[in-house]
Design an enzyme around this catalytic site. Structure first.
Site, mmCIF file in Angstrom:
data_model
loop_
_atom_site.group_PDB
_atom_site.id
_atom_site.type_symbol
_atom_site.label_atom_id
_atom_site.label_comp_id
_atom_site.label_asym_id
_atom_site.label_seq_id
_atom_site.Cartn_x
_atom_site.Cartn_y
_atom_site.Cartn_z
ATOM 1 N N GLN A 1 -7.627 -3.549 1.829
ATOM 2 C CA GLN A 1 -6.348 -3.823 1.158
ATOM 3 C C GLN A 1 -5.794 -5.184 1.559
ATOM 4 O OE1 GLN A 1 -4.521 -0.232 2.582
ATOM 5 N NE2 GLN A 1 -4.695 0.812 0.614
ATOM 6 N N GLU B 1 -8.381 4.005 10.375
ATOM 7 C CA GLU B 1 -8.824 4.152 8.973
ATOM 8 C C GLU B 1 -9.299 2.797 8.447
ATOM 9 O OE1 GLU B 1 -6.933 3.137 6.090
ATOM 10 O OE2 GLU B 1 -5.126 2.352 7.039
ATOM 11 N N MET C 1 -7.523 22.991 0.152
ATOM 12 C CA MET C 1 -8.346 22.151 1.020
ATOM 13 C C MET C 1 -9.784 22.073 0.504
ATOM 14 S SD MET C 1 -8.227 22.304 5.106
ATOM 15 C CE MET C 1 -6.630 23.031 5.278
ATOM 16 N N THR D 1 0.873 -1.182 0.000
ATOM 17 C CA THR D 1 0.000 0.000 0.000
ATOM 18 C C THR D 1 0.906 1.226 0.000
ATOM 19 O OG1 THR D 1 -0.058 0.379 2.383
ATOM 20 C CG2 THR D 1 -1.573 -1.275 1.531
ATOM 21 N N CYS D 2 0.299 2.409 0.025
ATOM 22 C CA CYS D 2 1.160 3.599 0.003
ATOM 23 C C CYS D 2 1.926 3.749 1.317
ATOM 24 C CB CYS D 2 0.342 4.843 -0.305
ATOM 25 S SG CYS D 2 -1.097 4.996 0.729
ATOM 26 N N ASN D 3 1.472 3.072 2.356
ATOM 27 C CA ASN D 3 2.145 3.208 3.651
ATOM 28 C C ASN D 3 2.963 2.002 4.079
ATOM 29 O OD1 ASN D 3 1.479 5.804 4.340
ATOM 30 N ND2 ASN D 3 -0.535 5.219 5.078
ATOM 31 N N ARG D 4 2.868 0.908 3.354
ATOM 32 C CA ARG D 4 3.631 -0.276 3.790
ATOM 33 C C ARG D 4 3.868 -1.263 2.663
ATOM 34 N NH1 ARG D 4 2.068 -2.000 8.410
ATOM 35 N NH2 ARG D 4 0.785 -0.190 8.888
ATOM 36 N N GLY E 1 -13.743 29.958 -5.078
ATOM 37 C CA GLY E 1 -12.326 30.150 -4.818
ATOM 38 C C GLY E 1 -11.534 28.909 -5.187
ATOM 39 N N GLN F 1 -9.435 1.732 5.196
ATOM 40 C CA GLN F 1 -8.907 1.250 3.915
ATOM 41 C C GLN F 1 -8.081 -0.029 4.045
ATOM 42 O OE1 GLN F 1 -6.877 4.487 2.098
ATOM 43 N NE2 GLN F 1 -7.538 3.925 0.054
ATOM 44 N N HIS G 1 1.340 -8.861 14.657
ATOM 45 C CA HIS G 1 1.522 -7.740 13.735
ATOM 46 C C HIS G 1 0.418 -7.734 12.662
ATOM 47 C CE1 HIS G 1 3.442 -4.659 11.423
ATOM 48 N NE2 HIS G 1 3.588 -5.457 10.377
#
Lengths: 488, 278
Positions: free
Chosen positions: A112, A106, A185, A49-52, A181, A108, A91
């Site tokens: 995954q 989260e 954000m 994933t994008c984090n692991r 505008g 997601q 883990h």
């Protein structure tokens, strides 16, 4: 067989490293095939994933961990962490429950991990051990989400804004959003609104060219900023992020629009500084205004709530892990019982056959003699069976029974007897300590039949089934092992 | 038999209320499931108790002493539970269950555990169709308006939290304002329709017994006021698009007026029983 996890996450490696290691969808099959080809790797799941980037594997011995690390590559090795046995399982359970995520709670990661396990299974890389462990981890994660408030509330400004909009307006499908505008954000929140089903995203900017450019970026429709009163009649959610020094939406303007829209509720998200919406607008009925401060405060409150739930979540994860380990041990105890019963029934059958050969009995009498022999076997084995099952393979009785009755104990534990351990591997600041040798893996005894695996995530075929599978009990054998079954 | 069934139903409702209130404290899905199942089981038993009591009622007539005041409230509680379960099936509103279940218990306990006095019914009304329709419509209408009242209170609480920008602990579990407003309004419309029918048939029954179609008594006055208020509410919604807070406040006010009508029914002198049971 030992369960291991090798890999890295946002906790060990910066994004610059992680982005180079990420595996694209089409590269997954080749990576899994390569992992599976490493000698001693029975099953493997790859989670990218994008984090692991993590490898979860069921391997023959601890030494295989080095091979898995090599497979991760030189870039990953200095950051990678390896975990063994129970700690590796813990883990996986923590990852599934998103306790190891960058944003705790989260959702997601749940999908995954499920997807990674299913893909590995479909590609023949995974098998019953990992499937069972991951299925149990996913179950634990669901329990954590329902029994704690770890997933309560959004923790980013954009998602808090969208959740509040849903609270006011309900389903966002078919709603109209107005983006005033070009703040970053606000664009983020606008995209999230669109992904939640908003029918139309109107983009207004003082510069028409900028409005068109922005509309292209967020898949919206450019509209004329000068028509703001009419736009306020149409929109259900308004995202303000203009650089105006004075309020763009005043109480009078909104009151007029409100009457024209027949008091349909409207949600105004003011992400500008200075504010674009006059604070008094919030006093109007059916108008809800949230500014940057409000959203930041709510996001931070939600973060605090999530953190306060960590203790209970960890508790649930550990409870579920213990349940999984117990289940593993129970499976491990099955082979001794099966062989013991098989041997006893074989002896009884042979003796009955020999006795009956010398007698002239009617069919009914023969049936009675056979039933009597079977009942003797059942009654003799009932006590030992119950004690072996209650011990669940964790005590010395399994080996003792095997030795006493001269049957082979082919139970592979799946979990090493030693406690799990973590090691920072590679030439980094924390060099590889020598890994403990695994618990002796007893040789599997010949079983009557290999097990068509009853795992939750069932493999397409039993080809990946290991000969050391600690779950060899066929349904028939399991039935025979039920205390009391077959007794007269 | 009927009494035993009602008592078991009341026990199930109470357990359901405990489950729903437990869910407010700890949001475990099994609390909601238990609450729904218990309310449903309670409702089945409750309806069975009406069937068990039915024979006596058919013989003696709808307006007979068999049909005591307490049973009206019991029927009202059953309709409220049935209405809630239908809403919950369609919209998933466990938070409303936490209001409905205790409300049901609160209505049922005085209706069944406290011995209600029998009211003498004018002989000419014993087999009156108008009285039967009046009682049914009034009960159905009150049940719908009780649910609308519950949703209106929920709306006002949710809206206050949103406006103050300090959502409470339960906020995440509350339905959206839009849903509460929409469903509450639909219930108010149904309540109004049944209330209209109840007032019309009540007037007929009154004329049958006393010759006076619109006797002046607190019950009638409150009922007419409540009806007028709901009529105004519907008009404002249809013509001017009123919704949200002001509609919720009107629903609360309308339901309180209706409570006034019931108070009038309970406090009416026994000899005025024709009016009392209408």
């Amino acid at each position: 067989m030992i369960f291991v996890s090798v890999g890295l996450s946002h906790k060990q490696a910066p994004i610059a490293v992680r982005e180079q290691l990420a595996i694209a969808g089409d590269g997954l099959a080749a990576r899994l095939a390569r992992l599976k080809s490493i000698a001693g790797v029975h099953e493997a799941v790859l989670l990218s994933t994008c984090n692991r980037l993590e490898i979860f594997a069921a391997v023959e011995s601890n030494a295989i961990v080095d091979d898995l690390l090599r497979d991760l590559g030189e870039l990953a090795a200095p950051h990678a962490v390896s975990r063994l046995g129970e700690e590796a399982l813990l883990h996986v359970f923590r990852v599934a429950a998103s306790l190891d995520s960058m944003v705790v709670g989260e959702a997601q990661i749940l999908g995954q991990l499920k997807e990674a396990a299913a893909q590995a299974l479909a590609l023949g890389a995974s098998g019953p051990h990992l499937s069972r462990a991951i299925a149990h981890a996913l179950g634990a994660a669901k329990r954590v989400r329902t029994e704690t408030e770890i997933a309560r509330g959004a923790v980013s400004v954009a998602s808090v804004a969208v959740r509040l909009a849903r609270k006011v307006l309900g389903n966002l499908e078919g709603r109209v959003a107005l983006l005033l505008g070009a703040g970053e954000m606000a664009q983020l929140a606008a995209r999230e609104l669109k992904s939640q089903g908003a029918r139309e995203l109107l983009v207004a900017n003082r510069s028409p060219a900028r409005a068109e450019e922005l509309a292209r970026e967020v898949s919206g429709v450019p509209v004329n900023f000068a028509e703001l009163p009419a736009l306020l009649e149409r929109a259900d959610v308004v995202l303000c992020s203009t650089g105006a020094r004075e309020p763009v939406i005043t109480r009078e303007l909104m009151a007029r629009a409100l009457k024209a829209r027949r008091f349909r509720p409207i949600f105004l998200i003011d992400l500008a500084l200075p504010r674009n919406v006059e604070p008094q607008v919030n006093e109007l009925e059916n108008v809800y205004v949230y500014d940057l401060d409000d959203l930041e405060r709510l996001a931070s409150e939600n973060r605090v709530v999530r953190e306060s739930q960590l203790g209970r979540a960890e508790e649930i994860v550990r409870e579920e892990l213990q349940a999984h380990l117990r289940e593993q041990r129970e499976r491990a105890a099955v082979p001794v019982l099966a062989r013991l019963r098989q041997q006893a029934e074989g002896i009884a059958r042979a003796e009955v056959d020999r006795t009956l050969a010398g007698l002239e009995l009617t069919e009914r009498q023969e049936r009675s003699v056979r039933a009597m022999a079977s009942a003797i076997v059942n009654k003799l084995l009932h006590g030992p069976t119950q004690r072996l099952r209650s011990e669940a393979g964790s005590g010395p009785l399994g080996d003792a029974a095997a030795r006493l009755f001269g049957v082979e104990n082919g139970a592979a534990t799946g979990i090493p007897a030693t406690a799990g351990r973590t090691a920072q591997i590679g030439p980094g600041p924390n060099p590889v300590p020598p890994l403990p040798s695994p618990a002796p893996d007893p040789a599997p005894g010949p079983l009557p039949e290999p097990d068509p695996e009853p795992a939750v995530l069932a493999p397409p075929d039993s080809s990946g089934h290991s000969p050391t599978d600690p779950s060899p009990a066929r349904p028939g054998v399991l039935r025979l092992l039920q205390p009391g079954r077959g007794r007269r | 038999m009927a009494t035993a069934l009602v008592h078991i139903a009341l026990f199930a409702y109470t357990a359901g209320a405990v489950a729903f209130l437990g869910w407010l404290v700890r949001p475990l899905p099994r609390f909601v499931t238990a609450g729904r199942v218990l309310l449903f089981v309670g409702l089945l038993l409750h309806l069975a108790s009406f069937v068990a009591a039915h024979n006596g009622l058919t013989e003696a007539g709808f307006g007979s002493d068999v049909w005591r005041g307490g049973q009206l409230f019991s029927l009202l509680a059953a309709f409220v539970v049935a209405g809630y379960l239908a809403l919950d099936l369609r919209y998933r509103m466990p938070v409303a269950g936490a209001f409905v279940a205790p409300f049901t218990v609160a209505v049922m306990v005085p209706a069944h555990l406290v011995q209600s006095r029998a009211r003498a019914i004018a002989p000419e009304l014993t087999h009156s169709v108008a009285l039967a329709v009046h009682v049914s419509a009034a009960t159905l209408g009150t049940a719908a308006l009780a649910l609308a009242f519950g949703l209106a209170v929920l709306y006002l609480a949710s809206e206050k939290q949103l406006k103050s920008k300090h959502p409470g602990r339960l906020f995440a579990r509350q339905p959206s304002l839009e849903l509460i407003d929409r469903v509450g309004y639909q219930l108010a419309v149904w309540g109004f329709v049944f209330l209209s029918l109840a007032i019309a048939t009540g007037s007929l029954a009154s004329r049958e017994s006393s010759g006076n179609a619109l006797p002046f008594a607190p019950k009638e006055a409150f009922a007419i006021l409540a009806w007028a208020l709901f009529a105004a509410l519907i008009q404002a919604r249809l013509v001017a698009g009123w919704r949200g807070r002001r509609v919720a406040i009107l629903v609360v006010a309308g339901f309180l007026l209706l409570i006034g009508a019931y108070a009038g029914l309970l406090t009416a002198a026994p000899h005025a029983s024709v009016v009392a049971l209408r």
